[in-house]
Design a protein around this motif. Structure first.
Motif, short mmCIF file in Angstrom:
data_model
loop_
_atom_site.label_atom_id
_atom_site.label_comp_id
_atom_site.label_asym_id
_atom_site.label_seq_id
_atom_site.Cartn_x
_atom_site.Cartn_y
_atom_site.Cartn_z
N GLY A 137 0.67 -1.08 0.00
CA GLY A 137 -0.18 0.14 0.07
C GLY A 137 0.66 1.21 -0.25
N GLY A 138 2.30 0.95 0.01
CA GLY A 138 3.14 2.42 0.17
C GLY A 138 3.05 3.01 -0.66
N GLY A 139 3.30 4.11 -1.43
CA GLY A 139 3.88 5.03 -2.89
C GLY A 139 4.36 6.32 -2.91
N LEU A 140 3.56 7.17 -3.46
CA LEU A 140 4.43 8.23 -4.11
C LEU A 140 2.94 9.26 -3.50
CD1 LEU A 140 6.22 10.77 -4.42
CD2 LEU A 140 5.51 10.65 -7.02
N VAL A 141 2.37 10.24 -2.58
CA VAL A 141 1.23 10.60 -2.72
C VAL A 141 1.91 12.29 -1.81
CG1 VAL A 141 1.56 10.18 0.05
CG2 VAL A 141 -0.80 11.10 -1.53
N GLN A 142 1.08 12.82 -2.41
CA GLN A 142 1.63 14.32 -2.47
C GLN A 142 0.85 14.73 -1.04
OE1 GLN A 142 -0.84 17.01 -5.54
NE2 GLN A 142 0.14 16.63 -7.38
N PRO A 143 1.70 15.69 -0.56
CA PRO A 143 1.27 16.70 0.73
C PRO A 143 -0.32 16.57 1.04
CG PRO A 143 3.28 17.35 0.61
CD PRO A 143 2.28 16.55 -0.84
N GLY A 144 -0.65 16.67 1.96
CA GLY A 144 -2.52 16.87 2.36
C GLY A 144 -3.51 14.60 1.48
N GLY A 145 -1.99 13.90 0.99
CA GLY A 145 -3.41 13.38 0.41
C GLY A 145 -3.38 12.22 1.97
N SER A 146 -3.77 10.78 1.08
CA SER A 146 -4.00 9.33 1.92
C SER A 146 -3.01 8.38 1.36
CB SER A 146 -5.61 9.13 1.93
OG SER A 146 -5.89 10.72 2.98
N LEU A 147 -2.60 7.55 2.16
CA LEU A 147 -3.02 5.87 2.03
C LEU A 147 -3.68 5.02 3.22
CD1 LEU A 147 0.36 6.54 0.32
CD2 LEU A 147 -1.07 6.20 -0.39
N ARG A 148 -3.98 4.06 2.54
CA ARG A 148 -4.10 3.18 3.15
C ARG A 148 -2.39 1.58 3.22
NH1 ARG A 148 -8.78 -0.50 3.98
NH2 ARG A 148 -8.07 -2.33 2.45
N LEU A 149 -2.12 1.57 4.56
CA LEU A 149 -1.42 0.45 4.14
C LEU A 149 -1.56 -1.02 4.42
CD1 LEU A 149 1.92 1.93 5.61
CD2 LEU A 149 1.16 2.40 3.33
N SER A 150 -1.73 -2.15 4.43
CA SER A 150 -1.56 -3.50 4.70
C SER A 150 -1.07 -4.37 5.84
CB SER A 150 -2.69 -3.81 3.57
OG SER A 150 -3.98 -3.28 2.92
N CYS A 151 -1.30 -4.75 6.36
CA CYS A 151 -0.19 -6.04 6.91
C CYS A 151 -1.32 -7.07 6.62
CB CYS A 151 0.05 -5.62 8.31
SG CYS A 151 1.73 -6.20 8.68
N VAL A 152 -0.52 -7.82 5.88
CA VAL A 152 -1.24 -9.41 6.27
C VAL A 152 -0.36 -10.37 6.65
CG1 VAL A 152 -2.03 -11.30 4.21
CG2 VAL A 152 -2.54 -8.29 4.03
N ALA A 153 -0.96 -11.45 7.37
CA ALA A 153 -0.21 -12.27 8.65
C ALA A 153 -0.34 -13.92 7.40
CB ALA A 153 -0.27 -12.47 9.41
N SER A 154 1.06 -14.67 6.92
CA SER A 154 1.19 -15.71 6.43
C SER A 154 0.23 -17.04 7.94
CB SER A 154 1.57 -16.26 6.89
OG SER A 154 3.32 -16.41 8.05
N ALA A 155 -0.04 -16.40 9.11
CA ALA A 155 -1.49 -17.16 9.67
C ALA A 155 -1.60 -16.69 10.87
CB ALA A 155 0.12 -17.62 10.86
N THR A 156 -2.66 -17.46 12.15
CA THR A 156 -3.49 -16.19 11.95
C THR A 156 -2.42 -15.66 12.97
OG1 THR A 156 -4.91 -16.73 14.24
CG2 THR A 156 -3.38 -17.65 14.17
N LEU A 157 -3.70 -13.80 13.32
CA LEU A 157 -3.03 -12.92 14.20
C LEU A 157 -3.74 -12.89 15.57
CD1 LEU A 157 -2.42 -10.47 11.91
CD2 LEU A 157 -0.59 -11.78 12.72
N ASP A 158 -4.47 -13.60 15.81
CA ASP A 158 -6.03 -13.86 17.40
C ASP A 158 -4.96 -13.76 17.89
OD1 ASP A 158 -8.47 -16.12 16.12
OD2 ASP A 158 -7.49 -14.37 15.01
#
Length: 121
Positions: A8-29
């Motif tokens: 979800g990273g990238g280049l964005v202008q000031p004032g902009g938005s991004l959403r990062l995701s972190c996906v796991a290979s196993a349960t995060l419970d």
């Protein structure tokens, strides 16, 4: 063994938005998850953390009111919604899993590989 992959990273202008995701290979419970960032020449700092159930969150002062951490354990994913981005938010962002259900001051045990966020006009 638990593995984490950020996206979800990238280049964005000031004032902009991004959403990062972190996906796991196993349960995060059972694990609290933190988002960290490291800018060139600077230490890696935690920007936010969420308990295993999502009931407790915390934020660094520098991102309070702009970043929101959340999680969907069914999808084995933790998110970092970033709004009102500033050039000083530019860094490599990492997610990491703690060995406990709550966020702690100690270093997490499992890290992702990181995703670059660049805020620039």
């Amino acid at each position: 063994q638990l593995q984490l992959v950020e996206s979800g990273g990238g280049l964005v202008q000031p004032g902009g938005s991004l959403r990062l995701s972190c996906v796991a290979s196993a349960t995060l419970d059972y694990y609290a998850i933190g988002w960290f960032r490291q800018a060139p020449g600077k230490a890696r700092d935690r920007v936010s953390c969420i308990s295993n159930s999502g009931s407790r969150t915390n934020y660094a002062d520098s991102v309070k009111g702009r970043f929101t951490i959340s999680r969907d354990n069914a999808k084995k994913t933790v998110y970092l919604q970033m709004t009102s981005l500033k050039p000083e938010d530019t860094a490599v962002y990492y997610c990491a899993a703690y060995a406990l259900s709550q966020c702690t001051p100690w270093a997490p045990g499992v890290w992702g590989q990181g995703t670059q966020v660049t805020v620039s006009s």
